[in-house]
Enzyme design. Structure first.
Site, PDB file in Angstrom:
ATOM      1  N   GLY A  37       0.785  -1.348  -0.049  1.00 56.83           N
ATOM      2  CA  GLY A  37       0.064  -0.087  -0.104  1.00 56.83           C
ATOM      3  C   GLY A  37       0.921   1.309  -0.061  1.00 56.83           C
ATOM      4  O   GLY A  37       1.884   1.288  -0.768  1.00 56.83           O
ATOM      5  N   GLU A  38       0.807   2.235   0.903  1.00 57.34           N
ATOM      6  CA  GLU A  38       1.589   3.214   1.078  1.00 57.34           C
ATOM      7  C   GLU A  38       1.781   3.404   2.564  1.00 57.34           C
ATOM      8  O   GLU A  38       1.311   3.648   3.408  1.00 57.34           O
ATOM      9  CB  GLU A  38       0.726   4.648   0.673  1.00 57.34           C
ATOM     10  CG  GLU A  38       1.663   5.775   0.152  1.00 57.34           C
ATOM     11  CD  GLU A  38       2.686   5.382  -0.663  1.00 57.34           C
ATOM     12  OE1 GLU A  38       2.446   5.028  -1.974  1.00 57.34           O
ATOM     13  OE2 GLU A  38       3.771   5.825  -0.486  1.00 57.34           O
ATOM     14  N   CYS A  67       6.325  -5.668   0.694  1.00 58.65           N
ATOM     15  CA  CYS A  67       6.374  -4.097   0.190  1.00 58.65           C
ATOM     16  C   CYS A  67       6.009  -3.095   1.081  1.00 58.65           C
ATOM     17  O   CYS A  67       7.063  -2.981   2.123  1.00 58.65           O
ATOM     18  CB  CYS A  67       5.539  -4.032  -1.204  1.00 58.65           C
ATOM     19  SG  CYS A  67       5.851  -3.002  -2.187  1.00 58.65           S
ATOM     20  N   ILE A  70       6.032  -3.729  -7.265  1.00 60.01           N
ATOM     21  CA  ILE A  70       5.350  -2.744  -7.787  1.00 60.01           C
ATOM     22  C   ILE A  70       5.893  -1.728  -6.826  1.00 60.01           C
ATOM     23  O   ILE A  70       5.659  -1.526  -5.661  1.00 60.01           O
ATOM     24  CB  ILE A  70       3.906  -3.066  -7.374  1.00 60.01           C
ATOM     25  CG1 ILE A  70       3.379  -4.226  -7.948  1.00 60.01           C
ATOM     26  CG2 ILE A  70       2.938  -1.862  -7.630  1.00 60.01           C
ATOM     27  CD1 ILE A  70       1.751  -4.768  -7.637  1.00 60.01           C
ATOM     28  N   ARG A  71       6.480  -0.701  -7.534  1.00 61.69           N
ATOM     29  CA  ARG A  71       6.803   0.301  -6.759  1.00 61.69           C
ATOM     30  C   ARG A  71       7.784  -0.046  -5.559  1.00 61.69           C
ATOM     31  O   ARG A  71       7.596   0.472  -4.558  1.00 61.69           O
ATOM     32  CB  ARG A  71       6.164   1.390  -6.421  1.00 61.69           C
ATOM     33  CG  ARG A  71       5.325   2.216  -7.812  1.00 61.69           C
ATOM     34  CD  ARG A  71       4.562   3.439  -7.195  1.00 61.69           C
ATOM     35  NE  ARG A  71       3.289   2.751  -6.397  1.00 61.69           N
ATOM     36  CZ  ARG A  71       2.961   3.188  -5.434  1.00 61.69           C
ATOM     37  NH1 ARG A  71       3.754   4.272  -4.749  1.00 61.69           N
ATOM     38  NH2 ARG A  71       2.270   2.946  -4.668  1.00 61.69           N
ATOM     39  N   HIS A 125       5.427  -8.879  -3.880  1.00 62.47           N
ATOM     40  CA  HIS A 125       3.959  -9.172  -3.621  1.00 62.47           C
ATOM     41  C   HIS A 125       3.770 -10.480  -3.563  1.00 62.47           C
ATOM     42  O   HIS A 125       3.217 -10.846  -4.643  1.00 62.47           O
ATOM     43  CB  HIS A 125       3.085  -8.563  -4.172  1.00 62.47           C
ATOM     44  CG  HIS A 125       3.112  -6.993  -4.016  1.00 62.47           C
ATOM     45  ND1 HIS A 125       2.035  -6.247  -3.173  1.00 62.47           N
ATOM     46  CD2 HIS A 125       3.705  -6.094  -4.335  1.00 62.47           C
ATOM     47  CE1 HIS A 125       2.330  -5.023  -3.252  1.00 62.47           C
ATOM     48  NE2 HIS A 125       3.388  -4.585  -3.923  1.00 62.47           N
ATOM     49  N   GLU A 133       1.278 -12.386  -2.357  1.00 60.63           N
ATOM     50  CA  GLU A 133      -0.119 -12.657  -2.456  1.00 60.63           C
ATOM     51  C   GLU A 133      -0.439 -12.541  -4.141  1.00 60.63           C
ATOM     52  O   GLU A 133      -1.512 -12.955  -4.339  1.00 60.63           O
ATOM     53  CB  GLU A 133      -0.966 -11.450  -1.637  1.00 60.63           C
ATOM     54  CG  GLU A 133      -0.946  -9.965  -2.327  1.00 60.63           C
ATOM     55  CD  GLU A 133       0.190  -9.360  -2.142  1.00 60.63           C
ATOM     56  OE1 GLU A 133       1.264  -9.740  -1.973  1.00 60.63           O
ATOM     57  OE2 GLU A 133       0.062  -7.980  -2.300  1.00 60.63           O
TER      58      GLU A 133
HETATM   59  N1  GLN Z   1       6.221   2.733  -2.670  1.00 64.30           N
HETATM   60  C1  GLN Z   1       5.288   2.307  -1.733  1.00 64.30           C
HETATM   61  C2  GLN Z   1       5.919   2.829  -0.595  1.00 64.30           C
HETATM   62  O1  GLN Z   1       7.070   3.363  -0.253  1.00 64.30           O
HETATM   63  C3  GLN Z   1       5.165   0.840  -1.720  1.00 64.30           C
HETATM   64  C4  GLN Z   1       4.519   0.223  -2.697  1.00 64.30           C
HETATM   65  C5  GLN Z   1       3.773  -1.096  -2.476  1.00 64.30           C
HETATM   66  O2  GLN Z   1       3.528  -1.582  -1.461  1.00 64.30           O
HETATM   67  N2  GLN Z   1       3.415  -1.861  -3.618  1.00 64.30           N
HETATM   68  O3  GLN Z   1       5.224   2.767   0.648  1.00 64.30           O
END
Ligand code: GLN
Length: 204
Positions: free
Chosen positions: A54-55, A86, A147-148, A183, A185
């Protein structure tokens, strides 16, 4: 023996983790329910915890506002089997930095003795999938979905590297705590969830 598994549910992609846990239960024969963790009571109740992507700044901020940080620190520090994926790994880390802006000083649980770099692959490679080898039984060929994603820049003495991509560390374990930059999941492979449930059952 039943295991109550929790997925941190204040922010992030929770559904895929719940379904990965169900598959892992079917494969391991470990019963029990999986719940969303949104309160201190939930944190106290679970035998295992998943912190999703997430973030991480939002997840840390909401955890602080809801007063979850002390109980998360206490339970995870006290041996609660925990998987952070992540942003979840970033939230668990002792220290986070950003590739562009440097140290982020964001709220963190601090249970995983690593320094992570957020958004480590940059804009050119924001999202990608690649095969990894994970140093867990059955992890020889693991589909890594990034993902990022962050990477782990340095690890403390009690931390074991579980996977690398190129030169970068992308999965770690410190006793009861697993962290992945990718990820699991979304990979169709429930290895991490099986290990998590297995640890939780072993501790009961
Ligand atoms: N870039 C996000 C962060 O720094 C993490 C991205 C993700 O969980 N897919 O929190």
């Amino acid at each position: 023996m039943n295991v109550t598994a929790g997925v941190f549910g204040l922010q992030g992609d929770v559904e895929e983790h719940l379904s990965a846990l169900e598959t892992a239960r079917a494969r391991t024969g470990i019963g029990g329910e999986s719940i969303l963790v949104k309160s201190v009571e939930d944190v106290k109740r679970v035998d295992a915890l998943v912190i999703p992507g997430g973030e991480s700044t939002v997840m840390g901020g909401l955890s602080s506002v809801k007063g979850l940080m002390p109980s998360l620190r206490e339970r995870i520090g006290g041996g609660l089997p925990t998987l952070g994926t992540c942003a979840g790994m970033i939230l668990l880390a002792k220290k986070a930095q950003d590739r562009v802006v440097g140290e982020t000083r964001q709220a963190s649980i601090g249970a995983l003795d690593v320094v992570v770099e957020r958004n480590s692959f940059g804009r050119q490679r924001e999202s990608f999938e690649t095969q990894l080898s994970v140093a867990l039984p059955g992890g020889e060929r693991f589909p890594g979905v990034f993902i990022r994603a962050p990477t782990v820049k340095s690890v403390g003495p009690g931390v074991k590297e579980l996977a690398r991509l190129g030169g970068a560390v992308v999965a770690v374990q410190q006793g009861n705590v697993f962290g992945t930059a990718f990820h699991p999941e979304l990979s169709g492979n429930t290895l991490f969830y099986e290990h998590l449930l297995g640890l939780a059952r072993g501790g009961k």
